[in-house]
Write an enzyme that holds these catalytic residues in place. Structure first.
Site, PDB file in Angstrom:
ATOM      1  N   MET A  88     -11.655   2.187  20.422  1.00 58.90           N
ATOM      2  CA  MET A  88     -10.390   1.800  19.810  1.00 58.90           C
ATOM      3  C   MET A  88     -10.662   1.138  18.465  1.00 58.90           C
ATOM      4  O   MET A  88     -11.655   0.430  18.295  1.00 58.90           O
ATOM      5  CB  MET A  88      -9.711   0.821  20.771  1.00 58.90           C
ATOM      6  CG  MET A  88      -8.535   0.046  20.242  1.00 58.90           C
ATOM      7  SD  MET A  88      -7.890  -1.036  21.550  1.00 58.90           S
ATOM      8  CE  MET A  88      -9.210  -2.231  21.731  1.00 58.90           C
TER       9      MET A  88
ATOM     10  N   SER B 118     -16.991   1.702  21.556  1.00 60.95           N
ATOM     11  CA  SER B 118     -16.125   0.653  22.108  1.00 60.95           C
ATOM     12  C   SER B 118     -15.491   1.170  23.395  1.00 60.95           C
ATOM     13  O   SER B 118     -16.212   1.528  24.319  1.00 60.95           O
ATOM     14  CB  SER B 118     -15.075   0.230  21.071  1.00 60.95           C
ATOM     15  OG  SER B 118     -14.299  -0.856  21.551  1.00 60.95           O
TER      16      SER B 118
ATOM     17  N   ASP C 117     -13.759  -0.108  13.694  1.00 58.63           N
ATOM     18  CA  ASP C 117     -15.081  -0.698  13.490  1.00 58.63           C
ATOM     19  C   ASP C 117     -16.140   0.405  13.440  1.00 58.63           C
ATOM     20  O   ASP C 117     -16.201   1.251  14.324  1.00 58.63           O
ATOM     21  CB  ASP C 117     -15.394  -1.686  14.626  1.00 58.63           C
ATOM     22  CG  ASP C 117     -16.653  -2.497  14.372  1.00 58.63           C
ATOM     23  OD1 ASP C 117     -16.965  -2.746  13.190  1.00 58.63           O
ATOM     24  OD2 ASP C 117     -17.308  -2.883  15.351  1.00 58.63           O
TER      25      ASP C 117
END
Length: 359
Positions: free
Chosen positions: A291, A172, A294
């Protein structure tokens, strides 16, 4: 202490919307707004912001020129605000190369129904940027000299290993550069690679094309229903989850426009969970800077299914969120600096690949 944010955008309307969104967050304050980089330069000296939001295309000085000077002379966390166009995506990807932490697309002012979700996204990205590691950027010549990964990497000589094993990557915030650093060091006969990078629709195709021009392997935005081939990387498009499925003896890609998972579509968890189900011990998982959480649960499922997993270490992450969560739940076998990751992944495949297939 509140996060001090300086907004730089040539549109008065966008400046107003951004000021309202940021100013409404309990942990943030807008310390200034500027219509162009010239005024922004003075406001940076006066207000000493923690995070800068910067328009990509502006008058008086191009956003990229300003960013390049800023990251050389006064490195600080920058979140780019990009128009959702092909040109906008190209400029945004270059901005990430120059050191911007992340980007958001410009809000659709006419669509009020999604503004709260948009506001939450901006706030999350600013919070991540405020905690991110900002590094002074090397010159272009230094980047080019270092970019080839000239050291000898382990060779995977067993063709069965290359065709049966898979590398599954999730990332991410900061991931566009981390993925580039990983892929440019992959040999042309490496196992097939599936990638989920949190990125909006319209940017993933430009990202894939950019990587394809830099790498020895073929890099594409996944169209779904592709056979996963050695020497190829498939990037989840911004509008869909990417899944691995099996069709007879072949691994295939599948796109799924189901609801967001962990607030993301594409989601790393969705990709990792599909790899756990379909590939099991033939998968190698890699979780990079980002961040949130996930991918942590999906990577744990991969480990439980027999996969071998790598997580990027804190020191080399822009944001040590996703790898930290994966490590915390026990999903990672090894934690490595980004620079060491490609060689170690290939070494593990060379050492264990054919042995795992015989089990």
């Amino acid at each position: 202490m509140k996060i001090k944010v300086l907004i730089v955008d040539d549109s008065a309307l966008i400046r107003s919307v951004m000021r309202e969104i940021i100013g409404s967050q309990p942990d943030m304050e807008v310390v200034g707004v500027a219509p162009d980089p010239i005024i922004a330069r003075e406001l940076i000296k006066q207000t000493n912001p923690d995070v800068l939001t910067l328009d990509v295309e502006m008058p008086r000085m191009d956003g990229l020129d300003f960013l390049e000077k800023l990251m050389r002379l006064r490195p600080m966390p920058v979140v780019m605000v990009s128009s959702l166009t092909e040109r906008g995506s190209e400029i945004t990807l270059r901005a990430l190369e120059l050191g911007a932490i992340d980007f958001v697309t410009k809000p659709k002012i006419s669509i009020q129904s999604g503004m709260q979700e948009y506001a939450d996204m901006i706030a999350d990205k600013i919070r991540a940027a405020a905690k991110a590691r900002v590094r002074a950027r090397p010159s272009r010549s230094a980047e080019q000299a270092a970019g080839g990964g000239n050291e000898a990497l382990p060779q995977i000589r067993n063709p069965l290993t290359s065709s049966e094993k898979l590398i599954i990557i999730g990332a991410s915030t900061g991931g566009t550069e981390a993925i580039k650093e990983f892929l440019i060091r992959m040999p042309s006969d490496c196992p097939g690679i599936l990638i989920t990078q949190h990125m909006p629709e319209g940017f993933t195709r430009s990202f894939a094309q950019r990587l394809n021009n830099l790498c020895k392997i073929s890099v594409v935005e996944s169209a779904g229903n592709e056979r996963v081939l050695p020497g190829h990387a498939y990037i989840a498009p911004g509008h869909s989850h990417l899944k691995l499925v099996r069709s007879g003896a072949n691994y295939m890609t599948q796109l799924d426009q189901g609801p967001p998972v962990n607030r993301h579509r594409p989601s790393v968890d969705v990709l990792f969970q599909s790899a756990a189900t379909c590939a099991g011990k033939n998968a190698v998982g890699v979780i990079l800077t980002g961040m949130g959480k996930d991918g942590a649960q999906g990577m744990l499922e991969m480990r439980n299914a027999g996969a071998y997993n790598f997580a990027q270490d804190e020191a080399s992450c822009v944001v040590f969120g996703m790898p930290r969560e994966a490590i915390a739940v026990g999903a990672a076998h090894e934690v490595l600096a980004l620079q060491a990751m490609p060689g170690r992944v290939l070494a593990w495949l060379a050492e264990h690949g054919s042995r795992a297939l015989r089990v």
